[in-house]
Design a protein around this motif. Sequence first.
Motif, PDB file in Angstrom:
ATOM      1  N   PRO A  87      -3.444  14.007  -3.598  1.00 19.71           N
ATOM      2  CA  PRO A  87      -2.933  12.703  -4.042  1.00 19.71           C
ATOM      3  C   PRO A  87      -3.043  12.545  -5.556  1.00 19.71           C
ATOM      4  O   PRO A  87      -4.008  13.007  -6.162  1.00 19.71           O
ATOM      5  N   VAL A  88      -2.032  11.913  -6.161  1.00 20.01           N
ATOM      6  CA  VAL A  88      -2.057  11.679  -7.612  1.00 20.01           C
ATOM      7  C   VAL A  88      -3.200  10.737  -7.971  1.00 20.01           C
ATOM      8  O   VAL A  88      -3.890  10.925  -8.965  1.00 20.01           O
ATOM      9  N   ILE A  89      -3.379   9.711  -7.127  1.00 17.44           N
ATOM     10  CA  ILE A  89      -4.384   8.676  -7.376  1.00 17.44           C
ATOM     11  C   ILE A  89      -5.756   9.154  -6.869  1.00 17.44           C
ATOM     12  O   ILE A  89      -5.857   9.639  -5.742  1.00 17.44           O
ATOM     13  N   ALA A  90      -6.790   9.000  -7.698  1.00 12.46           N
ATOM     14  CA  ALA A  90      -8.127   9.440  -7.295  1.00 12.46           C
ATOM     15  C   ALA A  90      -8.572   8.739  -6.010  1.00 12.46           C
ATOM     16  O   ALA A  90      -9.224   9.345  -5.156  1.00 12.46           O
ATOM     17  N   ASN A  91      -8.199   7.483  -5.873  1.00 14.14           N
ATOM     18  CA  ASN A  91      -8.544   6.692  -4.688  1.00 14.14           C
ATOM     19  C   ASN A  91      -7.602   6.981  -3.515  1.00 14.14           C
ATOM     20  O   ASN A  91      -7.614   6.274  -2.525  1.00 14.14           O
ATOM     21  N   LYS A  92      -6.735   7.983  -3.692  1.00 13.18           N
ATOM     22  CA  LYS A  92      -5.713   8.421  -2.733  1.00 13.18           C
ATOM     23  C   LYS A  92      -4.546   7.444  -2.601  1.00 13.18           C
ATOM     24  O   LYS A  92      -3.402   7.813  -2.734  1.00 13.18           O
ATOM     25  N   MET A  93      -4.845   6.178  -2.277  1.00 11.59           N
ATOM     26  CA  MET A  93      -3.773   5.196  -2.111  1.00 11.59           C
ATOM     27  C   MET A  93      -3.897   4.109  -3.161  1.00 11.59           C
ATOM     28  O   MET A  93      -4.926   3.950  -3.802  1.00 11.59           O
ATOM     29  N   GLY A  94      -2.822   3.347  -3.299  1.00 14.10           N
ATOM     30  CA  GLY A  94      -2.866   2.246  -4.256  1.00 14.10           C
ATOM     31  C   GLY A  94      -1.755   1.261  -3.957  1.00 14.10           C
ATOM     32  O   GLY A  94      -1.060   1.379  -2.946  1.00 14.10           O
ATOM     33  N   GLY A  95      -1.595   0.293  -4.825  1.00 17.01           N
ATOM     34  CA  GLY A  95      -0.611  -0.758  -4.614  1.00 17.01           C
ATOM     35  C   GLY A  95       0.700  -0.433  -5.300  1.00 17.01           C
ATOM     36  O   GLY A  95       0.742  -0.195  -6.505  1.00 17.01           O
ATOM     37  N   PHE A  96       1.765  -0.441  -4.532  1.00 15.91           N
ATOM     38  CA  PHE A  96       3.109  -0.105  -5.022  1.00 15.91           C
ATOM     39  C   PHE A  96       3.797  -1.380  -5.510  1.00 15.91           C
ATOM     40  O   PHE A  96       3.852  -2.372  -4.779  1.00 15.91           O
ATOM     41  N   SER A  97       4.282  -1.337  -6.746  1.00 19.36           N
ATOM     42  CA  SER A  97       4.982  -2.496  -7.309  1.00 19.36           C
ATOM     43  C   SER A  97       6.165  -2.021  -8.138  1.00 19.36           C
ATOM     44  O   SER A  97       6.403  -0.829  -8.256  1.00 19.36           O
ATOM     45  N   LEU A 130       0.849  -1.194   0.000  1.00 20.87           N
ATOM     46  CA  LEU A 130       0.000   0.000   0.000  1.00 20.87           C
ATOM     47  C   LEU A 130       0.888   1.248   0.000  1.00 20.87           C
ATOM     48  O   LEU A 130       1.789   1.383   0.827  1.00 20.87           O
ATOM     49  N   GLY A 131       0.640   2.118  -0.985  1.00 23.26           N
ATOM     50  CA  GLY A 131       1.498   3.299  -1.135  1.00 23.26           C
ATOM     51  C   GLY A 131       0.712   4.522  -1.564  1.00 23.26           C
ATOM     52  O   GLY A 131      -0.508   4.466  -1.777  1.00 23.26           O
ATOM     53  N   MET A 132       1.421   5.636  -1.742  1.00 20.64           N
ATOM     54  CA  MET A 132       0.759   6.907  -2.044  1.00 20.64           C
ATOM     55  C   MET A 132       1.747   7.891  -2.663  1.00 20.64           C
ATOM     56  O   MET A 132       2.936   7.830  -2.384  1.00 20.64           O
ATOM     57  N   ARG A 133       1.241   8.768  -3.535  1.00 23.64           N
ATOM     58  CA  ARG A 133       2.028   9.903  -4.038  1.00 23.64           C
ATOM     59  C   ARG A 133       1.144  11.151  -3.990  1.00 23.64           C
ATOM     60  O   ARG A 133      -0.069  11.062  -4.149  1.00 23.64           O
ATOM     61  N   ILE A 134       1.805  12.296  -3.803  1.00 24.53           N
ATOM     62  CA  ILE A 134       1.081  13.580  -3.814  1.00 24.53           C
ATOM     63  C   ILE A 134       1.669  14.461  -4.908  1.00 24.53           C
ATOM     64  O   ILE A 134       2.890  14.555  -5.058  1.00 24.53           O
ATOM     65  N   ASP A 135       0.795  15.069  -5.705  1.00 28.55           N
ATOM     66  CA  ASP A 135       1.209  15.957  -6.791  1.00 28.55           C
ATOM     67  C   ASP A 135       1.482  17.346  -6.212  1.00 28.55           C
ATOM     68  O   ASP A 135       0.592  17.963  -5.620  1.00 28.55           O
ATOM     69  N   LEU A 136       2.723  17.823  -6.370  1.00 28.61           N
ATOM     70  CA  LEU A 136       3.083  19.102  -5.751  1.00 28.61           C
ATOM     71  C   LEU A 136       2.346  20.289  -6.379  1.00 28.61           C
ATOM     72  O   LEU A 136       2.155  21.309  -5.733  1.00 28.61           O
ATOM     73  N   ARG A 137       1.909  20.126  -7.643  1.00 29.76           N
ATOM     74  CA  ARG A 137       1.208  21.243  -8.281  1.00 29.76           C
ATOM     75  C   ARG A 137      -0.218  21.390  -7.745  1.00 29.76           C
ATOM     76  O   ARG A 137      -0.681  22.477  -7.455  1.00 29.76           O
ATOM     77  N   THR A 138      -0.901  20.248  -7.577  1.00 25.74           N
ATOM     78  CA  THR A 138      -2.283  20.324  -7.085  1.00 25.74           C
ATOM     79  C   THR A 138      -2.341  20.172  -5.562  1.00 25.74           C
ATOM     80  O   THR A 138      -3.347  20.466  -4.935  1.00 25.74           O
ATOM     81  N   LYS A 139      -1.229  19.695  -4.989  1.00 30.91           N
ATOM     82  CA  LYS A 139      -1.128  19.429  -3.548  1.00 30.91           C
ATOM     83  C   LYS A 139      -2.155  18.393  -3.070  1.00 30.91           C
ATOM     84  O   LYS A 139      -2.580  18.388  -1.923  1.00 30.91           O
TER      85      LYS A 139
END
Lengths: 257, 303
Positions: free
Chosen positions: B207-217, B196-205
């Motif tokens: 989460p990049v993913i609409a579901n906020k979190m997702g699976g990191f592979s 389980l992982g996450m990224r945040i877009d610095l321009r929009t501040k």
Amino acid sequence: MKQSLFEIVSNIQIAENVFKMVLSGDTEAVKKPGQFVNIKIEDGGLFLRRPISVCDCENAGGSGKGTLTIIYKVVGKGTEKMSRMKSGTLDILSGLGNGYDTSLSGEKPLLIGGGVGVPPLYMLAKKLISEGKKVSVILGFNKKSEIFFEDEFKRLGASVKTVTVDGSYGLRGYVTDAMPKDAEGKDGYTYFYTCGPEPMLKAVYKASKTAGQFSFEERMGCGFGACMGCSCRTITGSKRICKEGPVMEKEEILWED
Amino acid sequence: MGRLSVDLCGIELENPIIPASGTFGYGYEFAELYDINILGTFSFKGTTKEERFGNPTPRIAECTAGMINAVGLQNPGVEKVISEELPKLSRCFNKKVMANVSGFSVDDYAYTCERLDSCDQIGWFEVNVSCPNVHGGGMSFGTDPNAAADVTKAVKRVTKKPVIMKLSPNVTDIVSIAKACEDSGADGISLINTLLGMRIDLRTKKPVIANKMGGFSGRAIFPVALRMVYQVSDAVKIPVIGMGGVSSAEDVIEMMLAGASAVEIGAANLVEPYICRDIIEKLPEIMDKYKIDTLKGIIGGAK
């Protein structure tokens, strides 16, 4: 789809944060305007390929070598790294996506592009003109420093209207302000093709008076239909932007919000 | 029986290479690229009782040496898999395929497996109790030994085919979950699903993913996956399929030394569509380099 190495022929800045790269390699898989390529950027940490639309292609679909022109905006680490490449080779998946269908255009197609949505319309305009159609183009940018390819479209023989949001060049406003109010008449159009940011696509959808085709953008995993990362809902069921798209017909679009 | 062949729950694989579920569709997209019959087998797109669109987009994010996905089990539903996807697959794949199944209740899992059980093309079930991207399902069954045991038992009741339980790394003690599955009759364990992982877009501040979190592979997770494969294969007697960031022939050998009987390759397929073919071709050369006679002979060799 084809995976192959392309050689960088040139890579120059053509507008604010916008670069044009010409590549030489196997262009056999490139069949239609509106398709895209997925580019691997070698740099230890970068993982996913970068999907970028094809702006022009010499010897598309032909065997042997051809050239591929792409125009991209520097938005993150990957495109920043690309912008500094002057020579060498790039590992590219080419011939991705469905592309625009020129058979539906009628005699007077209208092409509407916004920002880095403009490039795929260049190859499209070239094809439509070669088919003997009278092509009008509306190009929209935020400001004068971001404008590119206005002259290139004119040289193809298209009639070109350029608009900027801040009015620093051409008509002030949005692409929809430059669209004919009517499809009929001297300034009318028989069909339209568009590519640009989603708010622009929605505005074009509302302002348009004929059938047309839209090219969409989405964050992609693979770019060739394997991961289902870029799916969207349409009237006819779910579609993968990378595989059944990026081009969709006006009547099948379902706006989500 | 070649140098690369391995046994997976009583079925011989020509080699241990298995494209992982969710990165290989139902196979035929890749069959346009190369003859997929060279694979050991592959695990098809996670299938549920009903059709699912999955999560809203964006559902993909770039990470250092990896990616996050929050697709959320998009699939056409088990009936369409049986009536459309499997017939299409049979035209390009003549080996047994691994059926990856997910659900939102114990009954869901059992229903879907029972429907698929009559398909001769299916050699194994890979039961996903580890999807991090759906609420009230998937991972919740794989983070509790009792729930994992219940799913295992329910699936075992409806099929005679080998049942491989696919486990989540998002737990404190993966060994206890693996043992609960083994004690409930599982024929194999596969691991790891995504972290389980996450990224945040610095321009929009945001989460990049609409579901906020997702699976990191992707490559970045390989050491974590290897460690868990080592721990689990040490604790259970049933075969273990190792996966997580595998991207080269060397990684495959490392996974097998850690205890994997076969190896799944996931995210790497998405950026290198020919990677499974390339790894299969490369394995003999790498085996020679490290003086490995047969792959079967090195399973768990690091212990």
